[in-house]
Design an enzyme around this catalytic site. Structure first.
Site, PDB file in Angstrom:
ATOM      1  N   ASN A 110     135.611  43.032  59.091  1.00 22.50           N
ATOM      2  CA  ASN A 110     134.199  43.404  59.158  1.00 22.50           C
ATOM      3  C   ASN A 110     133.445  42.177  59.652  1.00 22.50           C
ATOM      4  O   ASN A 110     133.164  41.263  58.879  1.00 22.50           O
ATOM      5  CB  ASN A 110     133.715  43.841  57.765  1.00 22.50           C
ATOM      6  CG  ASN A 110     132.227  44.147  57.748  1.00 22.50           C
ATOM      7  OD1 ASN A 110     131.573  44.145  58.792  1.00 22.50           O
ATOM      8  ND2 ASN A 110     131.689  44.413  56.562  1.00 22.50           N
ATOM      9  N   TRP A 111     133.145  42.178  60.942  1.00 15.46           N
ATOM     10  CA  TRP A 111     132.484  41.006  61.531  1.00 15.46           C
ATOM     11  C   TRP A 111     131.047  40.841  61.044  1.00 15.46           C
ATOM     12  O   TRP A 111     130.418  39.817  61.314  1.00 15.46           O
ATOM     13  CB  TRP A 111     132.474  41.111  63.067  1.00 15.46           C
ATOM     14  CG  TRP A 111     133.782  40.882  63.749  1.00 15.46           C
ATOM     15  CD1 TRP A 111     135.001  40.700  63.144  1.00 15.46           C
ATOM     16  CD2 TRP A 111     134.020  40.801  65.153  1.00 15.46           C
ATOM     17  NE1 TRP A 111     135.974  40.523  64.099  1.00 15.46           N
ATOM     18  CE2 TRP A 111     135.398  40.582  65.341  1.00 15.46           C
ATOM     19  CE3 TRP A 111     133.196  40.909  66.283  1.00 15.46           C
ATOM     20  CZ2 TRP A 111     135.977  40.460  66.613  1.00 15.46           C
ATOM     21  CZ3 TRP A 111     133.763  40.800  67.546  1.00 15.46           C
ATOM     22  CH2 TRP A 111     135.149  40.573  67.702  1.00 15.46           C
ATOM     23  N   LYS A 112     130.517  41.888  60.398  1.00 15.62           N
ATOM     24  CA  LYS A 112     129.100  41.878  59.973  1.00 15.62           C
ATOM     25  C   LYS A 112     128.249  41.438  61.172  1.00 15.62           C
ATOM     26  O   LYS A 112     128.482  41.909  62.287  1.00 15.62           O
ATOM     27  CB  LYS A 112     128.918  40.968  58.746  1.00 15.62           C
ATOM     28  CG  LYS A 112     129.843  41.356  57.595  1.00 15.62           C
ATOM     29  CD  LYS A 112     129.507  40.690  56.297  1.00 15.62           C
ATOM     30  CE  LYS A 112     130.487  41.131  55.224  1.00 15.62           C
ATOM     31  NZ  LYS A 112     130.190  40.593  53.904  1.00 15.62           N
TER      32      LYS A 112
ATOM     33  N   GLU B 125     125.927  45.590  51.400  1.00 17.77           N
ATOM     34  CA  GLU B 125     124.823  44.935  52.105  1.00 17.77           C
ATOM     35  C   GLU B 125     123.835  45.976  52.634  1.00 17.77           C
ATOM     36  O   GLU B 125     122.631  45.726  52.694  1.00 17.77           O
ATOM     37  CB  GLU B 125     125.373  44.029  53.220  1.00 17.77           C
ATOM     38  CG  GLU B 125     125.961  42.750  52.627  1.00 17.77           C
ATOM     39  CD  GLU B 125     127.090  42.130  53.404  1.00 17.77           C
ATOM     40  OE1 GLU B 125     127.305  42.485  54.575  1.00 17.77           O
ATOM     41  OE2 GLU B 125     127.785  41.260  52.822  1.00 17.77           O
TER      42      GLU B 125
ATOM     43  N   GLY C 161     131.136  37.109  49.858  1.00 19.49           N
ATOM     44  CA  GLY C 161     130.480  35.943  50.452  1.00 19.49           C
ATOM     45  C   GLY C 161     130.238  34.795  49.488  1.00 19.49           C
ATOM     46  O   GLY C 161     129.482  33.873  49.784  1.00 19.49           O
TER      47      GLY C 161
ATOM     48  N   GLU D 159     134.951  46.607  46.603  1.00 20.99           N
ATOM     49  CA  GLU D 159     134.306  45.330  46.937  1.00 20.99           C
ATOM     50  C   GLU D 159     133.288  44.963  45.858  1.00 20.99           C
ATOM     51  O   GLU D 159     132.113  45.355  45.953  1.00 20.99           O
ATOM     52  CB  GLU D 159     133.582  45.438  48.284  1.00 20.99           C
ATOM     53  CG  GLU D 159     134.488  45.704  49.458  1.00 20.99           C
ATOM     54  CD  GLU D 159     133.924  45.119  50.752  1.00 20.99           C
ATOM     55  OE1 GLU D 159     134.627  44.342  51.394  1.00 20.99           O
ATOM     56  OE2 GLU D 159     132.762  45.424  51.090  1.00 20.99           O
TER      57      GLU D 159
ATOM     58  N   HIS E  68     128.592  50.157  52.532  1.00 18.85           N
ATOM     59  CA  HIS E  68     128.746  48.723  52.264  1.00 18.85           C
ATOM     60  C   HIS E  68     127.577  48.234  51.399  1.00 18.85           C
ATOM     61  O   HIS E  68     126.431  48.645  51.595  1.00 18.85           O
ATOM     62  CB  HIS E  68     128.812  47.936  53.577  1.00 18.85           C
ATOM     63  CG  HIS E  68     129.326  46.547  53.355  1.00 18.85           C
ATOM     64  ND1 HIS E  68     128.521  45.553  52.856  1.00 18.85           N
ATOM     65  CD2 HIS E  68     130.559  46.007  53.504  1.00 18.85           C
ATOM     66  CE1 HIS E  68     129.246  44.452  52.713  1.00 18.85           C
ATOM     67  NE2 HIS E  68     130.487  44.707  53.102  1.00 18.85           N
TER      68      HIS E  68
ATOM     69  N   GLY F 257     135.400  39.857  55.374  1.00 21.56           N
ATOM     70  CA  GLY F 257     134.110  39.569  55.992  1.00 21.56           C
ATOM     71  C   GLY F 257     134.142  38.262  56.759  1.00 21.56           C
ATOM     72  O   GLY F 257     134.739  38.178  57.846  1.00 21.56           O
TER      73      GLY F 257
ATOM     74  N   SER G 219     135.527  37.800  49.496  1.00 20.05           N
ATOM     75  CA  SER G 219     136.035  36.425  49.583  1.00 20.05           C
ATOM     76  C   SER G 219     137.547  36.356  49.795  1.00 20.05           C
ATOM     77  O   SER G 219     138.235  35.539  49.164  1.00 20.05           O
ATOM     78  CB  SER G 219     135.620  35.613  48.350  1.00 20.05           C
ATOM     79  OG  SER G 219     134.214  35.499  48.305  1.00 20.05           O
TER      80      SER G 219
HETATM   81  P1  13P Z   1     133.464  38.288  52.575  1.00 17.57           P
HETATM   82  O1  13P Z   1     134.921  38.368  52.951  1.00 17.57           O
HETATM   83  O2  13P Z   1     132.653  37.441  53.471  1.00 17.57           O
HETATM   84  O3  13P Z   1     133.289  37.954  51.118  1.00 17.57           O
HETATM   85  O4  13P Z   1     132.879  39.770  52.746  1.00 17.57           O
HETATM   86  C1  13P Z   1     133.564  40.845  52.222  1.00 17.57           C
HETATM   87  C2  13P Z   1     132.972  42.083  52.751  1.00 17.57           C
HETATM   88  O5  13P Z   1     131.837  42.403  52.457  1.00 17.57           O
HETATM   89  C3  13P Z   1     133.774  42.881  53.681  1.00 17.57           C
HETATM   90  O6  13P Z   1     133.185  44.113  53.951  1.00 17.57           O
END
Ligand code: 13P
Length: 245
Positions: A7-9, A92, A167, A161, A90, A228, A207
């Protein structure tokens, strides 16, 4: 076979960087036995499509087919772009964009109906006690899958998650993620049929990096990881793919 989903966000912001990351990821993915799925931001999908012959996903989608919906990207628009997966629910989007379970449910139903596979994200806000899986996980699944026909359940992957682990560098323990996977399978088993619950793929996200990826993917009952920030770092993600094999 394990899933390694990137997930490149919104970490990658230029076509140049997207192409470079994509190229490096593909080279490692081709040599691996895992199912590597890249979920870039929408504008980079055409860049990826030129070279990508593996699974591609997006990070959100709208539920209506077309119409007066300013700013939205519809499933119909994604149809000829080799997109197979959609990340939905998600945290976020739930937290920053105010997406409710009702909205997530509309998107899940629309995506499945249009023939896409759904990566449904669920997870609790606060760090929990060891081996206690918060009931919010079951509540989210029940609400997000409300009205989804049982024939579509095999097209869903659930990503556990925990929000406190995203993060932050504080990943959950593989044992807790395993307990969450059991709880998710039981919830879906109770909603539909034990077989469908047992069969559903459950991923861990929060993470995950090259230091802990093997702890999760090698743990019984965890089918893979949703990554992420580490997935947007070329060397780190290719290292992870090689390690998982
Ligand atoms: P991180 O790997 O940056 O903690 O993010 C996880 C995530 O939200 C994947 O969708």
């Amino acid at each position: 076979m394990k899933y390694l989903i990137a997930n490149w966000k919104a970490y990658i912001t230029s076509h140049k960087d997207a192409k470079a990351l994509f190229k490096a990821t593909q080279a490692s993915a081709e040599a691996s036995m895992s199912e590597v799925i890249i979920c870039p931001p929408f504008p980079f999908i055409p860049d990826v499509k030129q070279n990508w012959d593996m699974a591609l996903g997006v990070q959100d989608v709208f539920w209506e087919e077309k119409g007066a919906y300013t700013g939205e990207v519809t499933l119909e628009m994604l149809k000829n772009l080799n997109v197979e997966y959609v990340i939905l629910g998600h945290s976020e989007r739930r937290n920053y964009l105010g997406e409710t379970d009702e909205v997530v449910n509309k998107k899940v139903k629309a995506a499945l109906k249009a023939g896409f596979k759904v990566i449904l994200c669920v997870g609790e806000k606060e760090r929990k006690e060891e081996n206690v899986i918060p009931t919010i996980v079951a509540e989210q699944i029940r609400a997000d899958l409300d009205g989804v026909p049982k024939t579509k359940i095999p097209n869903i992957l659930v990503a556990y998650e925990p929000i406190w682990a995203i993060g932050t560098g504080l990943s959950d323990t593989p044992e807790n993620a395993h307990q969450a996977a059991l709880y998710i399978r039981k919830t879906i088993g109770d909603m539909y049929h034990t077989k469908l619950g047992v069969g559903i793929k459950v991923l861990y996200g929060g993470s995950v990096n090259s230091k802990n990826v093997l702890d999760f993917v090698n743990y019984h009952g965890i089918d893979g990881v949703l990554v992420g920030s580490a997935s947007a770092k070329k060397d780190e993600f290719t290292k992870m793919i090689k390690m998982v094999g």
